[in-house]
Design an enzyme around this catalytic site. Structure first.
Site, PDB file in Angstrom:
ATOM      1  N   PRO A   1      -2.315  -1.868   7.491  1.00  0.00           N
ATOM      2  CA  PRO A   1      -1.294  -2.555   6.693  1.00  0.00           C
ATOM      3  C   PRO A   1      -1.899  -3.211   5.454  1.00  0.00           C
ATOM      4  CG  PRO A   1      -1.947  -3.925   8.543  1.00  0.00           C
ATOM      5  CD  PRO A   1      -2.726  -2.645   8.673  1.00  0.00           C
TER       6      PRO A   1
ATOM      7  N   ARG B   1       0.600  -4.203   2.258  1.00  0.00           N
ATOM      8  CA  ARG B   1       1.760  -4.973   1.816  1.00  0.00           C
ATOM      9  C   ARG B   1       2.210  -6.011   2.843  1.00  0.00           C
ATOM     10  NH1 ARG B   1       5.368  -2.770  -1.654  1.00  0.00           N
ATOM     11  NH2 ARG B   1       4.545  -0.721  -1.123  1.00  0.00           N
TER      12      ARG B   1
ATOM     13  N   TYR C   1       9.019   1.253  -9.973  1.00  0.00           N
ATOM     14  CA  TYR C   1       9.636   1.759  -8.726  1.00  0.00           C
ATOM     15  C   TYR C   1      11.075   1.293  -8.550  1.00  0.00           C
ATOM     16  CZ  TYR C   1       4.674   1.773  -7.156  1.00  0.00           C
ATOM     17  OH  TYR C   1       3.329   1.946  -7.016  1.00  0.00           O
TER      18      TYR C   1
ATOM     19  N   CYS D   1       7.039  -6.295 -24.660  1.00  0.00           N
ATOM     20  CA  CYS D   1       7.821  -5.538 -25.640  1.00  0.00           C
ATOM     21  C   CYS D   1       8.258  -4.188 -25.096  1.00  0.00           C
ATOM     22  CB  CYS D   1       7.028  -5.406 -26.927  1.00  0.00           C
ATOM     23  SG  CYS D   1       6.829  -6.998 -27.709  1.00  0.00           S
TER      24      CYS D   1
HETATM   25  C1  LIG Z   1      -2.072   1.970   0.368  1.00  0.00           C
HETATM   26  C2  LIG Z   1      -2.519   2.507   1.662  1.00  0.00           C
HETATM   27  C3  LIG Z   1      -2.253   1.811   2.836  1.00  0.00           C
HETATM   28  C4  LIG Z   1      -1.472   0.522   2.870  1.00  0.00           C
HETATM   29  O1  LIG Z   1      -0.154   0.674   2.500  1.00  0.00           O
HETATM   30  P1  LIG Z   1       0.816  -0.587   2.603  1.00  0.00           P
HETATM   31  O2  LIG Z   1       2.121  -0.099   2.173  1.00  0.00           O
HETATM   32  O3  LIG Z   1       0.292  -1.608   1.650  1.00  0.00           O
HETATM   33  O4  LIG Z   1       0.813  -1.044   4.008  1.00  0.00           O
HETATM   34  C5  LIG Z   1      -2.751   2.311   4.026  1.00  0.00           C
HETATM   35  N1  LIG Z   1      -3.463   3.465   4.066  1.00  0.00           N
HETATM   36  C6  LIG Z   1      -3.728   4.159   2.934  1.00  0.00           C
HETATM   37  C7  LIG Z   1      -4.524   5.389   3.030  1.00  0.00           C
HETATM   38  C8  LIG Z   1      -3.264   3.717   1.705  1.00  0.00           C
HETATM   39  O5  LIG Z   1      -3.531   4.414   0.604  1.00  0.00           O
END
Ligand SMILES: *Cc1c(COP(=O)(O)O)cnc(C)c1O
Length: 441
Positions: A298, A300, A341, A368
């Site tokens: 994880p 985010r 996004y 801008c």
């Molecule tokens: C970015 C990423 C994550 C984490 O994704 P989240 O949405 O931030 O939980 C996990 N594994 C890999 C390989 C990633 O590139």
């Protein structure tokens, strides 16, 4: 203490204080801004620790042999990495820069995993020399390159292979990573994944520990995990039979969602854990494979809710029967997610979080670009110039994607600690920082 609106998307220690203003762990957000300036990102240590424990406790309750690896690209800072390490997590990096940051924060090398679809020879060299625990291989080119780097260093490198399971996780197309039409991973569907397993196992200086996939982010649904775990385990069983693969590690990535809007909340970590573990257990039984170590990644969901962006209102432009623009002193330079996004955020008045909404407004950044809007059609109480606005759930992928577009200095970052102090963990950039890399001749 009054009930705080938007509590589900704010740091868990948020409240309304006696002055009627937003506070984090009891510290008045306006006081923090008066001390450290605006705009500013405020992180709550309590929420970060809470989320680490949610992952560790829930997954290990169902499946003791689980490692939680924080995806550092969501937000890396020495103070944050220290907290993550104290909570016993591993860490994922995706560039040599992130690796250098982790090393500078004294992160134990064996707890670092290097991801990315196009790591350079230099980056792989740095990783092998540092003795990091795992490198996740993403291409045929990298199988040979990494074996060569490891051979030169006289080392055997433990690796995982990143697979693409052709599963649509129903999130924004720009954050879907496990579909067939993706730059990431070896496709099971096309036969590349099998070729990669055979090729990697044949390299003398690579030790294939396991298999990995990452579907995308943020994933509000559980079914994509279920489907992908089943599909990749079926593939693993076939590879065990055909090529003698010993899958000791299995990583279904990260991507767990957070609440950006009170009306759209994600499953609990307990629900993600239950789904992933049940799918893994039943697939292992069904295909007769040994239970591997489970690695969850994880990013985010560890830091997203912990961070709040705070801006100061400047001008307010009313276009009768069209729109009211409330302009703030930051924008796409510190948070590009709405422009990139179509990400949607709640907005709260720091000075009057309990105020009844009286108007629908659009929060405009100062950059801008007409697309530099932080939030469209959000309801606010009466606000005026110099009032403070908070964007909750700004802890992940805002500061790390920040730029100096328009030569705007990037904001300061403050950590509200469990000792109840507001600690500066990254100072605001200065014009001298902006000028520092230019060469005058
Ligand atoms: C970015 C990423 C994550 C984490 O994704 P989240 O949405 O931030 O939980 C996990 N594994 C890999 C390989 C990633 O590139």
């Amino acid at each position: 203490m009054k009930q705080l609106p938007l509590a589900e998307v704010l740091p868990i220690s948020s409240s309304v204080n006696d002055a009627g203003r937003l506070a984090i762990n009891g510290l008045d957000v306006r006081d923090i801004v008066e001390e450290f300036g605006s705009p500013i990102y405020i992180y709550d240590e309590t929420t970060i620790r809470h989320m680490c424990r949610e992952f560790v406790d829930n997954f290990r309750r169902f499946y003791p042999d689980t490692e939680i690896a924080y995806s550092g690209k969501a937000f890396s800072n020495p103070a944050i990495l220290k907290i993550i390490e104290q909570e016993g997590l591993h860490i994922d990096v995706v560039t040599g820069g992130e690796l250098a940051f982790a090393m500078a924060a004294d992160y134990p090398a064996e707890k670092i995993n290097f991801h990315g679809n196009n790591k350079t020879r230099d980056e792989l060299n740095e990783a092998v020399e540092a003795g990091i625990g795992r490198i996740t291989i993403d291409s045929f080119h990298e199988i040979e390159l990494l074996n060569d780097v490891a051979q030169t260093a006289g080392k055997i490198q433990a690796v995982n292979l990143r697979l693409s399971p052709s599963i649509d996780p129903h999130t924004h197309r720009l954050t879907s990573t496990g579909i067939l039409d993706s730059k990431f991973g070896f496709s099971i569907e096309t036969g590349d994944a099998e070729k990669a397993v055979a090729a990697a196992m044949a390299q003398p200086n690579l030790d294939v520990e396991g298999l990995h996939f990452h579907l995308g982010s943020p994933l509000f649904e559980l079914e994509p995990y279920e489907e992908a775990v089943e599909y990749v385990c079926a593939f693993a069983a076939r590879m065990t039979y055909v090529h003698g693969l010993d899958m000791r590690e299995f990583s279904p990535g990260g991507g767990m969602a957070i609440g950006y809007q009170a009306s759209k909340l994600p499953p609990t970590i307990d629900e993600y854990a239950k789904t992933i573990v049940e799918s893994l257990e039943s697939a292992c039984t069904k295909y007769g494979i040994d239970r591997p170590r489970l690695t969850i990644e994880p990013g985010r969901s560890i830091v997203g809710r912990a961070g709040v962006a705070v801006y100061t209102i400047g001008g307010i432009k009313r276009i009768p029967s069209v729109r009211t623009f409330v302009s703030v002193d930051g924008g796409m330079g510190d948070n590009i997610r709405p422009a990139l996004y179509e990400a949607e955020y709640e907005v709260m008045s720091v000075d009057d979080p309990l105020g009844e909404p009286t108007q629908k407004v659009t929060i405009a950044g100062k950059f801008c670009e007409s697309g530099d809007l932080l939030a469209k059609d959000v309801e606010l109480p009466d606000v005026k110039t110099d009032d403070l606005l908070a964007l909750p759930a700004s802890g992940a992928y805002c500061v790390p994607m920040a730029s100096n577009y328009n030569l705007q200095t990037r904001p300061a970052i403050v950590l509200v600690t469990e000792q109840l102090e507001a600690r500066l963990i990254r100072r605001r950039e200065t014009y001298a920082d902006l000028l520092a890399t230019a060469i005058y001749e």
